[in-house]
Design a protein around this motif. Structure first.
Motif, short mmCIF file in Angstrom:
data_model
loop_
_atom_site.label_atom_id
_atom_site.label_comp_id
_atom_site.label_asym_id
_atom_site.label_seq_id
_atom_site.Cartn_x
_atom_site.Cartn_y
_atom_site.Cartn_z
N PRO A 52 0.81 -1.23 0.00
CA PRO A 52 0.00 0.00 0.00
C PRO A 52 0.84 1.28 0.00
O PRO A 52 0.50 2.23 -0.70
CB PRO A 52 -0.83 -0.13 1.29
CG PRO A 52 -0.94 -1.59 1.51
CD PRO A 52 0.38 -2.17 1.04
N ALA A 53 1.94 1.31 0.75
CA ALA A 53 2.78 2.51 0.79
C ALA A 53 3.40 2.79 -0.58
O ALA A 53 3.50 3.95 -1.00
CB ALA A 53 3.87 2.37 1.85
N ALA A 98 3.35 6.03 -5.53
CA ALA A 98 3.20 6.06 -6.99
C ALA A 98 2.00 6.92 -7.39
O ALA A 98 2.06 7.66 -8.38
CB ALA A 98 3.05 4.64 -7.53
N MET A 99 0.91 6.83 -6.62
CA MET A 99 -0.25 7.66 -6.89
C MET A 99 0.12 9.14 -6.77
O MET A 99 -0.21 9.95 -7.63
CB MET A 99 -1.38 7.33 -5.91
CG MET A 99 -2.63 8.18 -6.10
SD MET A 99 -3.84 7.94 -4.78
CE MET A 99 -3.16 9.00 -3.50
N TRP A 100 0.88 9.49 -5.72
CA TRP A 100 1.29 10.88 -5.54
C TRP A 100 2.23 11.34 -6.65
O TRP A 100 2.15 12.48 -7.09
CB TRP A 100 1.90 11.11 -4.15
CG TRP A 100 0.84 11.52 -3.20
CD1 TRP A 100 0.27 10.76 -2.22
CD2 TRP A 100 0.15 12.77 -3.20
NE1 TRP A 100 -0.73 11.47 -1.61
CE2 TRP A 100 -0.82 12.71 -2.18
CE3 TRP A 100 0.25 13.92 -3.94
CZ2 TRP A 100 -1.68 13.77 -1.89
CZ3 TRP A 100 -0.60 14.98 -3.67
CH2 TRP A 100 -1.55 14.90 -2.66
N ALA A 101 3.07 10.46 -7.12
CA ALA A 101 3.96 10.83 -8.23
C ALA A 101 3.12 11.18 -9.46
O ALA A 101 3.41 12.17 -10.15
CB ALA A 101 4.93 9.69 -8.54
N ALA A 147 8.26 12.80 -0.15
CA ALA A 147 8.10 13.73 0.97
C ALA A 147 6.65 13.75 1.46
O ALA A 147 6.40 13.86 2.66
CB ALA A 147 8.53 15.13 0.55
N VAL A 148 5.69 13.63 0.54
CA VAL A 148 4.28 13.57 0.96
C VAL A 148 4.05 12.33 1.82
O VAL A 148 3.45 12.41 2.90
CB VAL A 148 3.33 13.56 -0.27
CG1 VAL A 148 1.90 13.27 0.15
CG2 VAL A 148 3.41 14.90 -1.02
N VAL A 149 4.56 11.19 1.37
CA VAL A 149 4.40 9.94 2.14
C VAL A 149 5.09 10.07 3.50
O VAL A 149 4.53 9.69 4.54
CB VAL A 149 4.92 8.73 1.35
CG1 VAL A 149 4.91 7.46 2.20
CG2 VAL A 149 4.08 8.52 0.09
N ALA A 150 6.30 10.62 3.53
CA ALA A 150 7.00 10.79 4.80
C ALA A 150 6.23 11.73 5.73
O ALA A 150 6.16 11.49 6.95
CB ALA A 150 8.41 11.34 4.55
#
Length: 196
Positions: free
Chosen positions: A80-81, A86-89, A180-183
């Protein structure tokens, strides 16, 4: 194409090139291939109504393209992460590739204060977006998403989406990339879970 379609296409070009506020009736007529300015009133009633229609058409087209891109990240077998990053990219790529559309959308938010039809359209789009984002994140069909998931998970993701978009539009050199969004989401989760 007929005059109506030519006007819509010309208005879309003007939104992309000049933005909402700086687009004149003359600009639209010129971008439409010389359709008369009077045709705007005949087909749409006003410059604002034409720009509303052109923006709605552009957003619908973008939504269809983006929906196809983002659904590729649901149920792909990866963690999922990884899917989330990948979705955010892909979303950030849209902020870059469709920059003029996003800027026009922000202008439309201001114009919605004076157009009930545009406000209703944008509000409806946000409701669909919340439900669609919740479905994507939960890897669940959209029609199975309940109102709670849409108003919590979907709304939080929509808020994050809007915030990252404005950063990319105003200062792309300092805007967060997908990692950075995920972090940041991980850091927020840790903070909230710690009870601090």
């Amino acid at each position: 194409m007929g005059n109506r379609e030519d006007l819509l296409a010309g208005a879309r070009r003007c939104l992309e090139e000049k933005g909402w506020a700086r687009t004149t009736v003359r600009d639209i007529a010129t971008a439409s291939g010389g359709v008369s300015m009077a045709a705007i009133g005949y087909h749409f009633g006003s410059r604002e109504a034409l720009l509303n229609a052109a923006l709605i058409e552009a957003i619908d087209d973008w939504g269809t393209r983006t929906g196809r891109t983002l659904t590729a990240f649901g149920g792909s077998g990866s963690a999922p992460a990884e899917r989330y990053e990948a979705m955010w990219a892909a979303i950030i790529t849209s902020f870059q590739d469709d920059r003029t559309l996003w800027l026009a959308t922000i202008e439309a938010l201001l114009q919605a204060e004076h157009s009930e039809d545009l406000r209703r359209y944008l509000a409806g789009g946000q409701a669909e977006g919340r439900r669609g984002l919740a479905a994507l994140l939960l890897d669940t069909p959209e029609d199975e998403i309940d109102d709670t998931a849409a108003r919590t998970l979907g709304a939080a993701q929509m808020a994050l989406f809007t915030g990252v978009m404005t950063q990319w539009l105003t200062d792309p050199g300092q805007a967060p990339d997908a990692s950075a969004v995920v972090a940041g989401v991980r850091a927020l989760t840790t903070l909230v879970d710690s009870g601090a």
